[in-house]
Design an enzyme around this catalytic site. Sequence first.
Site, PDB file in Angstrom:
ATOM      1  CG  ASN A  10    -123.878  -1.287 -41.216  1.00  0.00           C
ATOM      2  OD1 ASN A  10    -123.373  -0.661 -40.254  1.00  0.00           O
ATOM      3  ND2 ASN A  10    -124.689  -2.167 -40.877  1.00  0.00           N
ATOM      4  CE  LYS A  12    -123.478  -5.455 -40.018  1.00  0.00           C
ATOM      5  NZ  LYS A  12    -123.941  -6.975 -40.039  1.00  0.00           N
ATOM      6  CG  HIS A  96    -128.944  -3.189 -40.306  1.00  0.00           C
ATOM      7  ND1 HIS A  96    -128.812  -4.079 -39.467  1.00  0.00           N
ATOM      8  CD2 HIS A  96    -128.089  -3.145 -41.256  1.00  0.00           C
ATOM      9  CE1 HIS A  96    -127.821  -5.153 -40.081  1.00  0.00           C
ATOM     10  NE2 HIS A  96    -127.608  -4.445 -41.079  1.00  0.00           N
ATOM     11  CD  GLU A  98    -126.442  -6.603 -37.486  1.00  0.00           C
ATOM     12  OE1 GLU A  98    -125.859  -7.208 -38.181  1.00  0.00           O
ATOM     13  OE2 GLU A  98    -125.901  -5.365 -37.080  1.00  0.00           O
ATOM     14  CD  GLU A 168    -131.002  -5.771 -43.192  1.00  0.00           C
ATOM     15  OE1 GLU A 168    -129.770  -5.587 -43.359  1.00  0.00           O
ATOM     16  OE2 GLU A 168    -131.696  -5.312 -42.493  1.00  0.00           O
ATOM     17  N   GLY A 174    -124.156 -12.082 -42.152  1.00  0.00           N
ATOM     18  CA  GLY A 174    -123.383 -12.371 -41.414  1.00  0.00           C
ATOM     19  C   GLY A 174    -123.271 -13.844 -41.314  1.00  0.00           C
ATOM     20  CB  SER A 214    -123.172 -13.073 -47.133  1.00  0.00           C
ATOM     21  OG  SER A 214    -123.484 -13.334 -45.706  1.00  0.00           O
TER      22      SER A 214
END
Length: 251
Positions: A10, A12, A96, A98, A168, A174, A214
């Site tokens: 991904n 991003k 996702h 985010e 996730e 991150g 991560s």
Amino acid sequence: MGRKCIIAGNWKMNLLPDQAFDLVDELKHELKMKPGLEVVLLPQAPLLTFLAEWTAESGLTFGAQTSSGHREGAHTGDLSPELLQALGCRYALAGHSERRQDHHESDAEVAAQAKAQIEAGMRSIVCVGETLAERESGQHIEKIQNQIKAVYTAVEPSLWGEIVLAYEPIWAIGTGKTASPEQAEEIHKMIRNLLEEIQGIQMSQATPILYGGSVKGANAADILGQTDIDGLLVGGASLKADEFISIIQAY
């Protein structure tokens, strides 16, 4: 179980065209594909037409980071699943963390996205996961189960085979923190058991469940070695060819 290993990068909101070209070019020349493995690149939408050309006959697959919950129509600024599929996308992400956080996407909206993606001819990688506060308060199991149930309620049973799940833990995205392989496997096993309740043992055993959070070359093999982890959703490490290759070669 016959499940294919899927390792998805991904990107991003990163990489300009020349940077993306260099990355794909290095992957094409250095990566040795293996049977039972699918490598998926998830770029920003304007890069998709480039990826269609750059990945041709390479063994690499690509997809979209998000899409609308509608297949087409009067939805200015949204991404049509029909168009994404026409551009060559084999996969699309839905939900996702985010997107759920920054755009306040609800479980129902994520389920609608997955439904539209699948009906347009793509496989939907549906992301589920919990915050650190939810884990520490013991609410994480219920949250993840509700996220999954929303998708399987929205999607027709005949299309369930096009769903890929990705766990996730939000606290490990991150942040440099990673769920231990044992922690990840515990949640993946719970998800597999839930899928068996929803769709029966045969289909539950065929559904890929990815881990994201991560992931690095140093921990990829241990994570992939778990029984119910069928692949990886990789973020920042997928932007560096050598690191991404080391993750893929861990399969």
